[in-house]
Design a protein around this motif. Structure first.
Motif, PDB file in Angstrom:
ATOM      1  N   GLY A  57      41.840  38.488  51.768  1.00  0.00           N
ATOM      2  CA  GLY A  57      41.576  38.258  50.354  1.00  0.00           C
ATOM      3  C   GLY A  57      42.834  38.128  49.520  1.00  0.00           C
ATOM      4  N   GLY A  58      42.642  37.700  48.275  1.00  0.00           N
ATOM      5  CA  GLY A  58      43.765  37.507  47.378  1.00  0.00           C
ATOM      6  C   GLY A  58      44.531  38.790  47.126  1.00  0.00           C
ATOM      7  N   TRP A  59      45.827  38.757  47.349  1.00  0.00           N
ATOM      8  CA  TRP A  59      46.722  39.908  47.188  1.00  0.00           C
ATOM      9  C   TRP A  59      46.290  41.087  48.056  1.00  0.00           C
ATOM     10  CZ3 TRP A  59      50.977  39.749  43.801  1.00  0.00           C
ATOM     11  CH2 TRP A  59      51.072  38.601  43.010  1.00  0.00           C
ATOM     12  N   GLY A  60      45.688  40.791  49.197  1.00  0.00           N
ATOM     13  CA  GLY A  60      45.208  41.870  50.045  1.00  0.00           C
ATOM     14  C   GLY A  60      46.287  42.579  50.834  1.00  0.00           C
ATOM     15  N   CYS A  81      44.076  53.345  48.655  1.00  0.00           N
ATOM     16  CA  CYS A  81      43.775  53.517  47.223  1.00  0.00           C
ATOM     17  C   CYS A  81      42.454  54.241  47.002  1.00  0.00           C
ATOM     18  CB  CYS A  81      43.730  52.155  46.529  1.00  0.00           C
ATOM     19  SG  CYS A  81      45.080  51.051  46.975  1.00  0.00           S
ATOM     20  N   ASP A  82      41.466  53.965  47.825  1.00  0.00           N
ATOM     21  CA  ASP A  82      40.128  54.544  47.656  1.00  0.00           C
ATOM     22  C   ASP A  82      39.841  55.650  48.667  1.00  0.00           C
ATOM     23  OD1 ASP A  82      39.518  52.643  45.612  1.00  0.00           O
ATOM     24  OD2 ASP A  82      39.138  51.156  47.162  1.00  0.00           O
ATOM     25  N   ALA A  83      40.895  56.316  49.148  1.00  0.00           N
ATOM     26  CA  ALA A  83      40.714  57.329  50.198  1.00  0.00           C
ATOM     27  C   ALA A  83      39.817  58.462  49.734  1.00  0.00           C
ATOM     28  CB  ALA A  83      42.083  57.864  50.630  1.00  0.00           C
ATOM     29  N   PHE A 129      36.465  38.061  52.539  1.00  0.00           N
ATOM     30  CA  PHE A 129      36.253  39.249  51.721  1.00  0.00           C
ATOM     31  C   PHE A 129      37.536  39.543  50.941  1.00  0.00           C
ATOM     32  CE2 PHE A 129      38.491  40.953  55.306  1.00  0.00           C
ATOM     33  CZ  PHE A 129      39.198  42.051  54.810  1.00  0.00           C
ATOM     34  N   CYS A 130      37.445  40.486  50.027  1.00  0.00           N
ATOM     35  CA  CYS A 130      38.616  40.945  49.290  1.00  0.00           C
ATOM     36  C   CYS A 130      38.477  42.446  49.070  1.00  0.00           C
ATOM     37  CB  CYS A 130      38.766  40.212  47.958  1.00  0.00           C
ATOM     38  SG  CYS A 130      37.478  40.593  46.743  1.00  0.00           S
ATOM     39  N   VAL A 131      39.545  43.056  48.584  1.00  0.00           N
ATOM     40  CA  VAL A 131      39.532  44.486  48.277  1.00  0.00           C
ATOM     41  C   VAL A 131      39.412  44.711  46.778  1.00  0.00           C
ATOM     42  CG1 VAL A 131      40.851  46.632  48.376  1.00  0.00           C
ATOM     43  CG2 VAL A 131      40.832  45.086  50.338  1.00  0.00           C
ATOM     44  N   ASN A 132      40.218  44.014  46.029  1.00  0.00           N
ATOM     45  CA  ASN A 132      40.206  44.128  44.574  1.00  0.00           C
ATOM     46  C   ASN A 132      39.784  42.789  43.981  1.00  0.00           C
ATOM     47  OD1 ASN A 132      41.309  43.952  41.771  1.00  0.00           O
ATOM     48  ND2 ASN A 132      42.012  46.021  42.224  1.00  0.00           N
ATOM     49  N   ASN A 167      31.519  39.980  48.468  1.00  0.00           N
ATOM     50  CA  ASN A 167      31.709  40.630  49.765  1.00  0.00           C
ATOM     51  C   ASN A 167      33.016  41.418  49.740  1.00  0.00           C
ATOM     52  OD1 ASN A 167      30.923  41.123  52.518  1.00  0.00           O
ATOM     53  ND2 ASN A 167      32.533  39.685  53.165  1.00  0.00           N
ATOM     54  N   SER A 168      33.120  42.367  48.828  1.00  0.00           N
ATOM     55  CA  SER A 168      34.357  43.132  48.688  1.00  0.00           C
ATOM     56  C   SER A 168      34.256  44.454  49.431  1.00  0.00           C
ATOM     57  CB  SER A 168      34.654  43.395  47.205  1.00  0.00           C
ATOM     58  OG  SER A 168      33.627  44.172  46.614  1.00  0.00           O
ATOM     59  N   GLY A 169      35.407  44.902  49.928  1.00  0.00           N
ATOM     60  CA  GLY A 169      35.480  46.173  50.623  1.00  0.00           C
ATOM     61  C   GLY A 169      36.277  47.189  49.812  1.00  0.00           C
ATOM     62  N   LEU A 170      36.725  48.246  50.481  1.00  0.00           N
ATOM     63  CA  LEU A 170      37.503  49.297  49.828  1.00  0.00           C
ATOM     64  C   LEU A 170      38.885  49.367  50.438  1.00  0.00           C
ATOM     65  CD1 LEU A 170      34.799  52.125  49.677  1.00  0.00           C
ATOM     66  CD2 LEU A 170      35.526  50.640  47.795  1.00  0.00           C
TER      67      LEU A 170
END
Length: 396
Positions: free
Chosen positions: A365-368, A95-97, A116-119, A88-91
């Motif tokens: 999320g981790g290091w979010g 960074c992902d603009a 959720f997490c990003v990376n 369940n990761s997002g953007l």
């Protein structure tokens, strides 16, 4: 095999420390899962026997305790919760603009109201930390007797001595980075802010400050146990000579002193303050405990030796401390340190609070934090390079 659990737990703590303090998921991934499975195997089949137990009885006890321990269910549930963000990761809005704009994607995860997490790689680092900690915690709780727990702490101290020695050698030889690496061991892509295997000075400072307190505690415990043994048994005739007896009682002071200077040498201002205050508190407490058992003549002699030791430390601090340490110590300010401890005037706290308001239940999320911080910053934060200095996490 009776000490297998203690050796495995200490080995896990040592290996993770040598892998750049556990900050690299690519290095932890091939190691941590196997070590975790090995710890579970040791817990179930090779627990440390308590007094009067045989191997079969120890296994039955551990299995029974695990079935009735709520910590097992909480730990398994927590690990399951950490697994969810991988699916369940997002953007990242920043960074992902370009990707978001070009494809018209939404930065939100598929299901926003669950973890959720990003990376995924960043989140994997955090997951692997707990994947190692949870089985180690259960081994210590159920699979080790008191002697085994002490053995774990002792092995962690001796491993820490090797890490501290490496740090001093690298500093003396002006190494460009941990293990003389110019890239792989760094935290933020720089090689100026490291000590030993830790690519971040505050991380190294925390580690060696903790080991300093642990070494002093082990020294006090070892000394008290030897004193009780000497008083209860008639071993005066077979006792070793006085210099040898001194080192037998006080050998844990060697790593304690090494860890103190290692914590100071990390150039972490928080570590310099904390390890020095801790040393003063330990010294006063130990002195009071020893004085209570001394006669008046012994107190006078002990006071004289303490005064001499204090003068030697002050002289070393004035003449022998490296210029970099003196510079960092000179920047310490009582008001600034109080602000850092209390969180007052800390811009990262405001940014983190705003992120938390958007993700109150499970966080980001981790290091979010590093992915969500920039949109929450104002112009002053950006001008202060808040994202560069301590931007990976929020901590005091």
């Amino acid at each position: 095999s009776d000490n297998m659990g203690a050796i495995v737990v200490a080995l896990v703590a040592s290996v993770v420390a040598w892998l750049f303090g556990g900050a690299r998921a690519d290095l932890l991934t091939p190691v941590v899962p196997w070590m975790s499975l090995f710890m579970v195997e040791v817990l179930l089949f090779f627990p440390q026997r308590r007094r009067g137990e045989d191997a079969y009885g120890a296994r039955r006890r551990v299995w029974s305790e695990l079935r009735h321990d709520p910590l097992v269910l909480v730990s398994v549930g927590f690990l399951a919760l950490l697994v969810v963000p991988f699916a369940n990761s997002g953007l990242c809005v920043v960074c992902d603009a370009e990707k978001i704009a070009a494809l018209g994607l939404s930065p939100k995860p598929p299901i926003p109201f669950i973890p959720f997490c990003v990376n995924r790689l960043d989140h994997l680092t955090v997951f692997l930390w707990f994947a190692a900690v949870v089985p180690a915690m259960l081994v210590v709780r159920h699979g080790l007797a008191r002697r085994g727990k002490r053995l774990v702490l002792e092995m962690i101290v001796w491993n820490g001595m090797a890490l501290a020695a490496l740090g001093f050698v690298q500093s003396a030889l002006r190494a460009p980075g941990p293990f003389w690496d110019t890239h792989n061991g760094t935290f933020y892509g720089t090689t100026t802010d490291f000590f030993s295997v830790f690519g971040y000075s505050n991380m190294a400072g925390d580690y060696f400050t903790f080991l300093f307190g642990l070494a002093v505690a082990l020294w006090r415990d070892h000394y008290e146990r030897m004193r009780e043994e000497f008083e209860t048994k008639d071993i005066s005739k077979s006792a070793p000579k006085r210099p040898r007896m001194f080192w037998k009682k006080h050998y844990f002071l060697i790593p304690a002193v090494l860890f103190y200077f290692a914590a100071v040498h990390t150039l972490s201002r928080a570590a310099i303050v904390l390890v020095t205050v801790t040393a003063c508190v330990y010294f006063m407490h130990t002195l009071a405990a020893f004085f209570a058992r001394m006669r008046r003549v012994g107190r006078v002699k002990a006071s004289a030796w303490c005064l001499l030791g204090f003068l030697v430390v002050v002289l070393l601090a004035i003449k022998g401390v490296p210029e970099r340490v003196q510079h960092e110590a000179g920047t310490l300010n009582a008001v600034e340190m109080l602000d850092r401890v209390t969180g007052k005037r800390m811009d990262s706290v405001r940014v983190a609070t705003e992120i938390w308001k958007d993700h109150k239940l499970f966080g980001c999320g981790g290091w979010g934090f590093v992915h969500f911080a920039l949109p929450k910053m104002n112009r002053r934060d950006i001008d202060m390079e808040l994202q560069v200095v301590g931007g990976a996490n929020v901590h005091n």
